[in-house]
Structure formats: structure tokens, C-alpha cells
Design an enzyme around this catalytic site. Structure first.
Site, PDB file in Angstrom:
ATOM      1  N   ARG A 176       0.861  -1.187   0.000  1.00  0.00           N
ATOM      2  CA  ARG A 176       0.000   0.000   0.000  1.00  0.00           C
ATOM      3  C   ARG A 176       0.891   1.230   0.000  1.00  0.00           C
ATOM      4  O   ARG A 176       1.858   1.295   0.744  1.00  0.00           O
ATOM      5  CB  ARG A 176      -0.902   0.037   1.231  1.00  0.00           C
ATOM      6  CG  ARG A 176      -1.876  -1.110   1.352  1.00  0.00           C
ATOM      7  CD  ARG A 176      -2.876  -0.855   2.466  1.00  0.00           C
ATOM      8  NE  ARG A 176      -3.623  -2.051   2.818  1.00  0.00           N
ATOM      9  CZ  ARG A 176      -4.692  -2.492   2.169  1.00  0.00           C
ATOM     10  NH1 ARG A 176      -5.122  -1.815   1.113  1.00  0.00           N
ATOM     11  NH2 ARG A 176      -5.327  -3.587   2.548  1.00  0.00           N
ATOM     12  N   ARG A 229      -6.145  -5.192  -0.912  1.00  0.00           N
ATOM     13  CA  ARG A 229      -7.575  -4.920  -0.821  1.00  0.00           C
ATOM     14  C   ARG A 229      -7.889  -3.432  -0.782  1.00  0.00           C
ATOM     15  O   ARG A 229      -7.387  -2.712   0.057  1.00  0.00           O
ATOM     16  CB  ARG A 229      -8.135  -5.606   0.436  1.00  0.00           C
ATOM     17  CG  ARG A 229      -9.636  -5.512   0.638  1.00  0.00           C
ATOM     18  CD  ARG A 229     -10.369  -6.449  -0.294  1.00  0.00           C
ATOM     19  NE  ARG A 229      -9.958  -7.820  -0.088  1.00  0.00           N
ATOM     20  CZ  ARG A 229     -10.462  -8.622   0.841  1.00  0.00           C
ATOM     21  NH1 ARG A 229     -11.352  -8.170   1.691  1.00  0.00           N
ATOM     22  NH2 ARG A 229     -10.073  -9.870   0.927  1.00  0.00           N
ATOM     23  N   HIS A 235       2.799  -9.431   0.987  1.00  0.00           N
ATOM     24  CA  HIS A 235       2.497  -8.501   2.068  1.00  0.00           C
ATOM     25  C   HIS A 235       3.767  -8.020   2.766  1.00  0.00           C
ATOM     26  O   HIS A 235       3.724  -7.140   3.619  1.00  0.00           O
ATOM     27  CB  HIS A 235       1.564  -9.199   3.074  1.00  0.00           C
ATOM     28  CG  HIS A 235       0.991  -8.301   4.113  1.00  0.00           C
ATOM     29  ND1 HIS A 235       1.306  -8.408   5.454  1.00  0.00           N
ATOM     30  CD2 HIS A 235       0.123  -7.266   4.021  1.00  0.00           C
ATOM     31  CE1 HIS A 235       0.652  -7.497   6.133  1.00  0.00           C
ATOM     32  NE2 HIS A 235      -0.075  -6.784   5.299  1.00  0.00           N
ATOM     33  N   TYR A 269       0.632   5.280  12.282  1.00  0.00           N
ATOM     34  CA  TYR A 269       0.766   3.910  12.766  1.00  0.00           C
ATOM     35  C   TYR A 269       2.096   3.761  13.497  1.00  0.00           C
ATOM     36  O   TYR A 269       3.094   4.360  13.114  1.00  0.00           O
ATOM     37  CB  TYR A 269       0.755   2.908  11.615  1.00  0.00           C
ATOM     38  CG  TYR A 269      -0.506   2.822  10.799  1.00  0.00           C
ATOM     39  CD1 TYR A 269      -1.593   3.657  11.024  1.00  0.00           C
ATOM     40  CD2 TYR A 269      -0.616   1.878   9.782  1.00  0.00           C
ATOM     41  CE1 TYR A 269      -2.737   3.556  10.263  1.00  0.00           C
ATOM     42  CE2 TYR A 269      -1.763   1.779   9.010  1.00  0.00           C
ATOM     43  CZ  TYR A 269      -2.816   2.619   9.250  1.00  0.00           C
ATOM     44  OH  TYR A 269      -3.958   2.522   8.493  1.00  0.00           O
ATOM     45  N   ARG A 321      -3.875  -5.775  19.170  1.00  0.00           N
ATOM     46  CA  ARG A 321      -4.712  -4.573  19.055  1.00  0.00           C
ATOM     47  C   ARG A 321      -6.120  -4.909  18.585  1.00  0.00           C
ATOM     48  O   ARG A 321      -7.105  -4.397  19.103  1.00  0.00           O
ATOM     49  CB  ARG A 321      -4.089  -3.583  18.070  1.00  0.00           C
ATOM     50  CG  ARG A 321      -4.994  -2.398  17.738  1.00  0.00           C
ATOM     51  CD  ARG A 321      -4.387  -1.492  16.696  1.00  0.00           C
ATOM     52  NE  ARG A 321      -4.019  -2.185  15.485  1.00  0.00           N
ATOM     53  CZ  ARG A 321      -4.868  -2.482  14.490  1.00  0.00           C
ATOM     54  NH1 ARG A 321      -6.146  -2.169  14.609  1.00  0.00           N
ATOM     55  NH2 ARG A 321      -4.454  -3.103  13.412  1.00  0.00           N
ATOM     56  N   HIS A 343       0.542  -0.987  15.122  1.00  0.00           N
ATOM     57  CA  HIS A 343       0.662  -1.804  13.913  1.00  0.00           C
ATOM     58  C   HIS A 343       1.911  -2.679  13.908  1.00  0.00           C
ATOM     59  O   HIS A 343       2.016  -3.596  13.099  1.00  0.00           O
ATOM     60  CB  HIS A 343       0.674  -0.871  12.690  1.00  0.00           C
ATOM     61  CG  HIS A 343       0.498  -1.561  11.382  1.00  0.00           C
ATOM     62  ND1 HIS A 343       1.539  -1.776  10.504  1.00  0.00           N
ATOM     63  CD2 HIS A 343      -0.595  -2.098  10.795  1.00  0.00           C
ATOM     64  CE1 HIS A 343       1.095  -2.397   9.424  1.00  0.00           C
ATOM     65  NE2 HIS A 343      -0.205  -2.608   9.574  1.00  0.00           N
TER      66      HIS A 343
END
Length: 571
Positions: free
Chosen positions: A241, A271, A301, A334, A440, A468
Site C-alpha cells: 500500500r 484490498r 504482504h 501507525y 490490538r 501496527h
């Protein structure tokens, strides 16, 4: 996810007038019709009523009045449907299934396949209908039937259907209603702008912690320097991303134009970022960057970058392995960690990882890196089993529950869902291993259940930054508290991360970096301000600050911000 207004309307009674006198064709008097109005997203969702010059008033007297765009539309429907009778109005929002079936094995062009998927997604099966909390009646039932959903798929929302529009209100200059401004510090070892970042990494591994330490002054600087440095031969990067204004895209293009070998893996299947990533990939390809779309059937990822440089003594590889995306915006929101290293044990396997991503390696014997779906699940299982063995030895020696070197596992992540991992943790708990989970998001494991998980705790930290980072600690029989093994990386303990994604987790071997991770874990574990503890029944209870521990009432994020400021002053 587009906010809409449903309107139920009908024609007025004819009143005996001739058809020629009516402005519309004859229709059955009183028959109801449904109309859907899409609320335009190009306009502010909250409209300020008082004029901008009201800002000249003293702050104490200044007032801000807003009205929702959807309310303006609703109260002016007569302009949209002149002459019609409006019986009912319903704000609603539909969520459609984002997992459109695709067969990547037979696809000739993955880019075209994802583009078609984006088109198909607009007509995919509805999975959720969001309406106002008190919404009832024929229109709700009509939408349920037309969308082919069940009653359980209707979510009655107590407030807004879409909170994104509130950013306009958040942008008001009202500092007393916001968190204190935070500007990340430059990592102390990178404080000298003129220093060669590659020399810094050669001296020792460097661990950075965002957003307390600057993403721009570390990760962006690493890539920016590699692009400009004539000694750099190759740059490789994974993009999962990234923002619309990402600094990495123009830098990679400049590197390719300068004749460097540039490889960028762009994950087209990220996504809801598919459209942006398609544009990024096409832009890079046009500039001559070697763009790779990853492994068929897997999402990539991992957050990794690699630089090959001709140093004075030999060809050397440098790499960055992170827990978060290469996205400057989220790096300020994050909490994430990143390791810079030129350790050949790590960088050699990073080269193999990029070969695997480009389809030119079937390496299965990673000894240092934990790579999903190759060896990560197996290695984590082995490390949990190892703690179980240590616990058995510890108990056979008459170890006490308060023993500071009792076998221990600490895992910090976003979500925990994998069934096999949960079962293995239950087994470890029953063997006497202490397990501290800092999760989290959702957690499918129940802590503190007698006979099953009484040695497990689950803590969630919620605050101004989104937690994160992923940290994994295994005591492994160390002779002192905090000794043992530390790992960071991109994967949660979820089935999708361990089986269906390419993930990378790296060991942390540098002593200073280990101490940094231990300190982060200690601060989080002691937090009585932002922490919630899961109970055996799955409910969460918020911790309450204790007068005996004033430091714990400050909260994780404030403590680490204050410490970062102090480091910057000392540097």
C-alpha cells in the site's frame, strides 16, 4: 460504500383533470416508486453555515455551525422530484463482497484480471446494509429483498454511516480539542544530514520506531540516497500500500532513468488499493522499471527493500525490513518498526527472497529469515515447542511461578486468529509457559481459562496512534530477564498471513536493538491508560490508572513521545 438516500414517492391524485392537462403521462394514482440518490463525494459532507469571516471573532466567542450534506439533500427533495409526494426517506449504505472469484493460474495477464475484478466488484453480492438506528418499515424490507440479504446483514448504526466526512471538521484550528502536535524526531544516529547512511548501517544494525522517529529521515533517506549514489547498482522494493503522493515512485523512476537496475514488486491484490496500485505499476513500467506482480495465488504482504552497492572493499547488500507499508502518511499515524542491516546472513537471504518473488527461486532452507508460506509457520511452531521443553525442565528443577527467568513468550500483533497457533499456545500455557499477547484487533484465543490458558494474558492498546508493529519474543532459556530472541516483521498470527501471503520476519541480533524492543514491550505492558484486558469470556475491561504507579497513567504513546523528544535534545 457510497452513501445514498432512498426515497419512496408517488404521483399525486389526478383530481379529475384530463390527461392532456397533466405534466406527466397517466400513471396509477397513488402507486409508490423507489428512487436512489447517490450522495456526491466530490462535495464536503459537512457544510459550514457561518461565514468564514466569523473566524475573525475572538476564539472564546467563535462558533462553528455545520449541517450534513445528506440533510440538505433530504430537505430539498421537492427540487429533485417536483410535483411528487414524498412518503419516506432513508439514508443507507451498501457493502459488497470484495473477494471476487478469480483464477490466476489460467490468467494470461494478471493486470487485466485485476482491472476486470474492479469492474465486477461494483455488481458483486451485497453483504451488508447500513441504515439509521431507528430505520424500519417498507423501504428497509424492500432493500433487504432487492439486495438478497438476511435480516442479520442489516446494521443499524447509532451515528454516522460514513465518518470520513468529519475530516473537514477535524481540520478546524481548535488545538485545545486535539492531540498535541507531534513531529517525529530524526533518529539520533542519522542526525547528521551529511553522514553516509550506508556507513551508519555498516557500523551497526539500525532499528527505527515510527512515528516517534522520522520515516522521511530514515526509510525515505535510505531509498533517496541509493538513487543518487553512483556506487549503487541495484534497488529492489516491495509495494503493498502506498499513498497517491508517494515519494518512492518518482525516486524509483529516476533510478531507472539513471541506468540502475530497479525491480519493484507491486501487489495488485492489496484490498481496496487495487486501482491505485495498477496506476503505480503502469507508471513504473513506462519509465523502464522492472515491475513484478508477485506469486500466483499469493499476496505479497512483506515490507522489504534491498540495495546493492559497490563499496570500497567489495560488493555489499543493504536492506530494510519493516512491519509497515512504504507509505509516508500512515508512517505518521501507525506505530511500526524497521530494521536496516548489511548483515550477510540476513541480506543473503533477502536476495533469495526477491528471487522467490520474481519466480526464479525455489529456496526452502531459509535459516535466519522466517518467510511465509515457506518456513514461517514451522519455525514459530518449533519456537513454541522449544519453550514448552524449557518449561518442562524448569518445573522438573522446582521452578517457582515468580521466577524471573521462567519460560516466556511475548507476541505483539494486529490480530490473532490462526487455529493451529491458538492450540499450540494453549498447550504451552498448560506446560507452564507464561504467554503475554498484545493484540490490538480481534483475538480468537481466550486467556485465563482454568485448565486451559491460565498462563496467558491478552492486552489491547488503543490510542492516538494505531498499534501496527509486530514483535515476537521467545525467552529460550536465557539466564537473565529480557535475554532470548527477538523478531519483527510483517505477519500477524493469522491463517492468511502464514499460508496465503508472502511475509518476512527477521531476527534482531544487535544488542542495542534488542534493548529497544524490550523497552517498547515494557512500556506497553505497564500501560494503565490506553490498555484493555481480555477476560476469559472474551469481554474486555479497560484498565484504570493506579495512584501507586503514576507513570502508568501517562499512556504508551505519550511516554514514547516524551522519550523521543529527550533523545533529540541529547543528540
Amino acid at each position: 460504500l457510497s452513501p445514498s438516500l432512498g426515497v419512496m414517492l408517488r404521483h399525486p391524485p389526478s383530481g379529475g383533470r384530463r390527461a392532456a392537462d397533466r405534466p406527466f403521462l397517466d400513471r396509477q394514482s397513488g402507486s409508490k416508486q423507489f428512487a436512489r440518490i447517490k450522495v456526491p463525494q466530490v462535495l464536503p459532507q459537512w457544510i459550514r453555515l457561518n461565514p468564514p469571516d466569523a473566524d475573525d471573532e475572538p476564539k472564546a466567542k467563535r462558533k462553528y455551525r455545520f449541517v450534513r450534506l445528506v440533510d440538505i439533500i433530504e430537505h430539498n427533495l421537492d427540487d429533485l422530484f417536483p410535483g411528487m409526494i414524498i412518503d419516506d426517506v432513508l439514508p443507507f449504505r451498501v457493502t459488497r463482497n470484495a473477494d471476487v472469484e478469480r483464477d490466476e493460474e489460467d490468467a494470461e495477464d494478471l493486470l487485466e484480471l485485476i482491472e476486470q475484478e474492479l469492474r465486477d466488484r461494483r455488481f458483486a453480492q451485497a453483504v451488508r446494509l447500513e441504515v439509521d438506528q431507528d430505520a424500519e418499515g417498507p423501504m428497509v424490507e424492500m432493500l433487504r429483498e432487492e439486495l438478497d440479504i438476511e435480516e442479520d446483514d442489516i446494521y443499524r448504526m447509532p451515528a454516522e454511516l460514513d465518518y470520513n466526512g468529519l475530516w473537514g471538521i477535524h481540520s478546524l484550528n481548535l488545538p485545545h480539542l486535539k492531540y498535541e502536535p507531534w513531529k517525529p524526531i530524526v533518529p539520533p544516529r542519522l542526525a547528521d544530514d551529511e553522514a553516509d547512511i550506508f556507513s551508519v548501517i555498516r557500523n551497526n544494525d539500525l532499528l527505527v520506531h515510527h512515528p516517534y522517529e522520522s520515516f522521511n529521515a530514515s526509510v525515505e533517506r535510505f531509498i533517496r540516497t541509493a538513487v543518487k549514489d553512483p556506487k549503487v547498482i541495484a534497488i529492489k522494493l516491495t509495494l503493498y500500500r502506498t499513498g497517491d503522493d508517494s515519494p518512492f515512485i518518482p525516486e524509483l523512476i529516476r533510478a531507472a532513468e539513471a541506468g540502475k537496475q530497479v525491480v519493484c514488486l507491486v501487489e495488485l491484490k492489496a484490498r481496496f488499493d487495487e486501482a491505485r496500485n495498477i496506476q503505480v505499476a503502469q507508471k513504473l513500467e513506462k519509465a523502464g522499471v522492472h515491475v513484478v506482480y508477485g506469486i500466483v495465488g499469493l499476496k505479497t504482504h512483506t515490507k522489504t527493500s534491498l540495495v546493492v552497492r559497490q563499496d570500497s572493499d567489495r560488493l555489499r547488500t543493504y536492506c530494510h525490513i519493516g512491519t509497515g507499508n512504504y507509505n509516508p502518511k500512515t508512517a505518521n499515524l501507525y506505530t511500526d518498526l524497521g530494521l536496516f542491516t548489511c548483515n550477510p546472513s540476513i541480506t543473503g537471504e533477502m536476495v533469495e527472497l526477491f528471487h522467490f518473488l520474481t519466480g526464479h527461486s525455489r529456496k526452502r532452507d531459509f535459516k535466519h529469515l522466517l518467510i511465509a508460506p515457506i518456513n514461517m509457520r514451522k519455525r514459530f511452531t518449533e519456537m513454541i515447542d522449544r519453550e514448552i521443553q524449557h518449561a518442562e525442565h524448569w518445573r522438573s528443577r522446582g521452578g517457582h511461578e515468580t521466577d524471573p527467568v521462567r519460560p516466556l513468550i511475548i507476541a505483539k500483533m494486529n490480530s490473532l486468529e490462526d487455529k493451529a497457533v491458538c492450540k499450540k499456545l494453549y498447550e504451552a500455557s498448560q506446560a507452564g509457559v507464561r504467554i503475554k499477547l498484545i493484540v490490538r484487533g480481534f483475538c480468537c484465543l481466550r486467556p485465563g481459562v482454568p485448565g486451559l490458558s491460565e498462563n496467558i494474558t491478552v492486552q489491547s492498546v488503543i490510542g492516538r496512534f494505531l498499534e501496527h508493529s509486530r514483535i515476537f519474543y521467545f525467552h529460550n532459556g536465557a539466564s537473565e530477564p529480557g535475554g532470548g530472541e527477538y523478531y519483527i516483521g510483517s505477519a500477524d498470527w493469522m491463517y492468511r498471513n502464514l499460508n496465503n501471503r508472502v511475509e518476512c520476519i527477521t531476527p534482531i541480533t544487535d544488542h542495542t536493538a534488542k534493548q529497544q524492543l524490550k523497552h517498547i514491550i515494557d512500556v506497553v505492558a505497564a500501560d494503565d491508560r490506553q490498555s484493555w484486558d481480555m477476560q476469559p469470556d472474551g469481554d474486555y475491561v479497560q484498565r484504570q490508572p493506579s495512584p501507586d504507579r503514576p507513570q502508568s497513567a501517562i499512556g504508551t504513546h505519550k511516554i514514547l513521545m516524551d522519550e523521543s523528544r529527550q533523545q533529540a535534545i541529547q543528540a
